[in-house]
Scaffold this motif. Structure first.
Motif, PDB file in Angstrom:
ATOM      1  N   VAL A  38       3.700  14.431  -5.492  1.00  0.00           N
ATOM      2  CA  VAL A  38       4.759  13.419  -5.406  1.00  0.00           C
ATOM      3  C   VAL A  38       6.056  13.932  -6.053  1.00  0.00           C
ATOM      4  O   VAL A  38       7.145  13.809  -5.484  1.00  0.00           O
ATOM      5  CB  VAL A  38       4.290  12.107  -6.085  1.00  0.00           C
ATOM      6  N   MET A  39       5.909  14.547  -7.247  1.00  0.00           N
ATOM      7  CA  MET A  39       7.106  15.047  -7.943  1.00  0.00           C
ATOM      8  C   MET A  39       7.807  16.118  -7.135  1.00  0.00           C
ATOM      9  O   MET A  39       9.032  16.203  -7.112  1.00  0.00           O
ATOM     10  CB  MET A  39       6.721  15.607  -9.314  1.00  0.00           C
ATOM     11  N   ASP A  40       7.018  16.955  -6.477  1.00  0.00           N
ATOM     12  CA  ASP A  40       7.603  18.031  -5.669  1.00  0.00           C
ATOM     13  C   ASP A  40       8.437  17.456  -4.535  1.00  0.00           C
ATOM     14  O   ASP A  40       9.519  17.963  -4.227  1.00  0.00           O
ATOM     15  CB  ASP A  40       6.479  18.918  -5.116  1.00  0.00           C
ATOM     16  N   VAL A  41       7.931  16.390  -3.935  1.00  0.00           N
ATOM     17  CA  VAL A  41       8.663  15.765  -2.826  1.00  0.00           C
ATOM     18  C   VAL A  41       9.941  15.090  -3.348  1.00  0.00           C
ATOM     19  O   VAL A  41      10.996  15.169  -2.729  1.00  0.00           O
ATOM     20  CB  VAL A  41       7.759  14.725  -2.111  1.00  0.00           C
ATOM     21  N   LEU A  42       9.822  14.449  -4.503  1.00  0.00           N
ATOM     22  CA  LEU A  42      10.963  13.694  -5.030  1.00  0.00           C
ATOM     23  C   LEU A  42      12.019  14.590  -5.673  1.00  0.00           C
ATOM     24  O   LEU A  42      13.163  14.185  -5.838  1.00  0.00           O
ATOM     25  CB  LEU A  42      10.479  12.653  -6.055  1.00  0.00           C
ATOM     26  N   SER A  43      11.613  15.825  -6.065  1.00  0.00           N
ATOM     27  CA  SER A  43      12.578  16.678  -6.799  1.00  0.00           C
ATOM     28  C   SER A  43      13.533  17.401  -5.851  1.00  0.00           C
ATOM     29  O   SER A  43      13.275  17.574  -4.700  1.00  0.00           O
ATOM     30  CB  SER A  43      11.828  17.696  -7.633  1.00  0.00           C
TER      31      SER A  43
END
Lengths: 293, 198
Positions: A288-293
């Motif tokens: 999720v963090m990878d997508v949001l970053s």
């Protein structure tokens, strides 16, 4: 004025909430959401995101309630589970069945309404969990956990399929990551509570093949889970930094899996059980963090 | 011994800082150093997670000697690789020999004095590199003053090693365990800030 009814309703809702196994359902829901976000689709499409979360939660909660209903007799034989509302007789079994069916139907119906393919995968998860795993195989063979694993892998596959509009190799690899992770989690659990399962007559890996084979199976499934998660992360196009972190967390899982094989102890067993949950949650957060970053 | 709620918060913050270092904090330093730093901060991260799960007793396991040696060694190798590239291969060979020697002298038949000397030597050399190199780099203008925090972090690793040695020598556990979470947090914070503002 009768004040007993709302109190009873609150108590009943609390009992049903316990029946949904909130932590386990929450973790499976997290995998579904991460699977969806891994598609790098517009994740802030609130309608779809809420629909996914709601339908998946209802389907998972419904299947868990149905499992609790079906397994209430063996749950009553095990110290760990005998205080569950179903096995302790705190809820009427017919009512539990009705609630389980209604919640499941609502979840599946909502899922099909969002997307037919997504709905089919959510239904497959529920079918494998309730019918194949619980009703058909759990009391017959220790290999039932494979089918339990398949059902556990469905939320992430369904989420991914909803995001990309197809069942792709990344979705299947993510699902394999969860599928191989589940034995790491459940086999350590069945070792810890071996006596309970034996008392209830439920075949487990430790009772069927012994502790040595079980530990080897845990190590192997941990290796495969870690490889699948890293491969999926690579396929998603995860940033190298996040992939490195996933590699480090996977190394921790492998370390404990090999420790349980060559230096077995109750301590290591417990830590692997806890770490495996943490690992899966962390892997989903990274996606999720990878997508949001 | 389970960590207190405050210690758990400190350990959690340490795990987050170590995760940040692995994922973001060491970007752009070259593949060799990234690999070495990943091993160092990765070990720190897994150790903290295990402490959170199992309690501080995990630090009494025999493998902790090897693992706690790997932490300063890998960070020192990363630092050498980043700032003294011509010393990259010699530092790697030295680290390999040192770690092999530590592992071999932990075998049951190895004499106790050899184990002690080897661990002290490997810790000493890697600690010296980790402590002095940032000072040299700051004084020669290669990095900003904030990089001195890496020296401070390495001094704290030395202190950590000292506490772990006391632990194995039978000093009261509760006294030592009281300081460990704070020490873990401070040393990780020093490295994170030192790298971020170098």
């Amino acid at each position: 004025m009768n004040t007993a009814t709302p109190l009873d309703l609150r108590a009943k809702i609390r009992l049903y909430w316990l029946l949904t196994k909130p932590l386990q359902s929450g973790l499976l829901l997290a995998t579904g959401l991460a699977g969806y976000m891994s598609a790098r689709c517009p994740v802030f499409n609130l309608d779809t995101l809420l629909g996914l979360a709601g339908s998946l939660f209802l389907a998972i909660a419904g299947s868990t309630i149905l499992n609790m209903w079906w397994d209430r007799d063996i749950d009553a034989c095990m110290r760990r589970t005998q205080s569950r509302p179903t096995s302790a007789g705190l809820l009427d079994p017919r009512e539990v069945l009705r609630v389980g069916l209604i919640v499941s139907a609502l979840g599946i119906g909502w899922a099909v309404g969002i997307d037919a393919r997504y709905g089919l995968l959510v239904f497959a998860g529920l079918f494998f969990d309730v019918v194949v795993y619980s009703i058909w195989l759990k009391r017959r063979t220790c290999w039932s956990i494979v089918w339990g694993g398949v059902s556990g892998a469905m939320p992430i596959l369904a989420g991914r399929a909803l995001g990309v509009g197809a069942v792709d190799w990344i979705g299947i690899t993510l699902a394999l990551g969860v599928l191989f992770w589940i034995p790491t989690h459940t086999l350590t659990f069945s070792m810890k509570f071996a006596a309970d399962y034996q008392a209830a007559g439920v075949p487990t890996f430790p009772s069927t093949y012994g502790l040595g084979v079980t530990r080897a199976a845990i190590a192997l499934s941990s290796v495969l889970a870690a490889l699948a998660m890293i491969l999926a992360g690579y396929g998603i196009g995860m940033a190298w930094g996040f992939l490195r972190l996933l590699g480090v967390l996977s190394a921790g899982l492998l370390l404990l899996a090999f420790a349980i094989t060559f230096r077995p102890s109750e301590h290591i067993n417990f830590s692997l059980f806890k770490y495996a949950s943490l690992y899966m949650l962390a892997a989903m957060i990274l996606v999720v963090m990878d997508v949001l970053s | 011994m389970k960590p207190s709620p405050l210690d758990r918060v400190l350990l959690l913050l340490t795990a987050i800082l170590a995760s940040y270092q692995v994922a973001i904090g060491i970007e752009g330093v070259g593949t060799f150093s990234i690999l070495a730093y990943t091993i160092g901060f990765g070990i720190l991260l897994i150790a903290i997670l295990l402490i959170l799960i199992l309690g501080l007793e995990v630090l009494e396991l025999p493998a902790v000697v090897i693992v706690s040696t790997l932490l300063p060694v890998s960070l020192a190798v990363g630092l050498v690789g980043q700032y003294l590239p011509t010393w990259r291969v010699p530092s790697l060979i030295g680290a390999g020999i040192g770690l092999l020697a530590v592992a071999l002298t932990r075998r049951p038949r190895a004499p106790a004095w050899a184990a002690m000397v080897v661990v002290a030597l490997v810790h000493g050399v890697s600690g010296l590199v980790l402590f002095s190199l940032p000072i040299v780099l700051v004084l020669s203008g290669y990095t900003k003053y904030a990089f001195l925090l890496v020296s401070l972090g390495s001094a704290l690793i030395g202190l950590l090693g000292l506490l772990l040695t006391f632990l194995r020598r039978g000093r009261p556990k509760t006294d030592l365990f009281r300081y460990l979470p704070t020490l873990f947090f401070l040393l990780t914070l020093c490295f994170t800030l030192g790298f971020a503002f170098r």
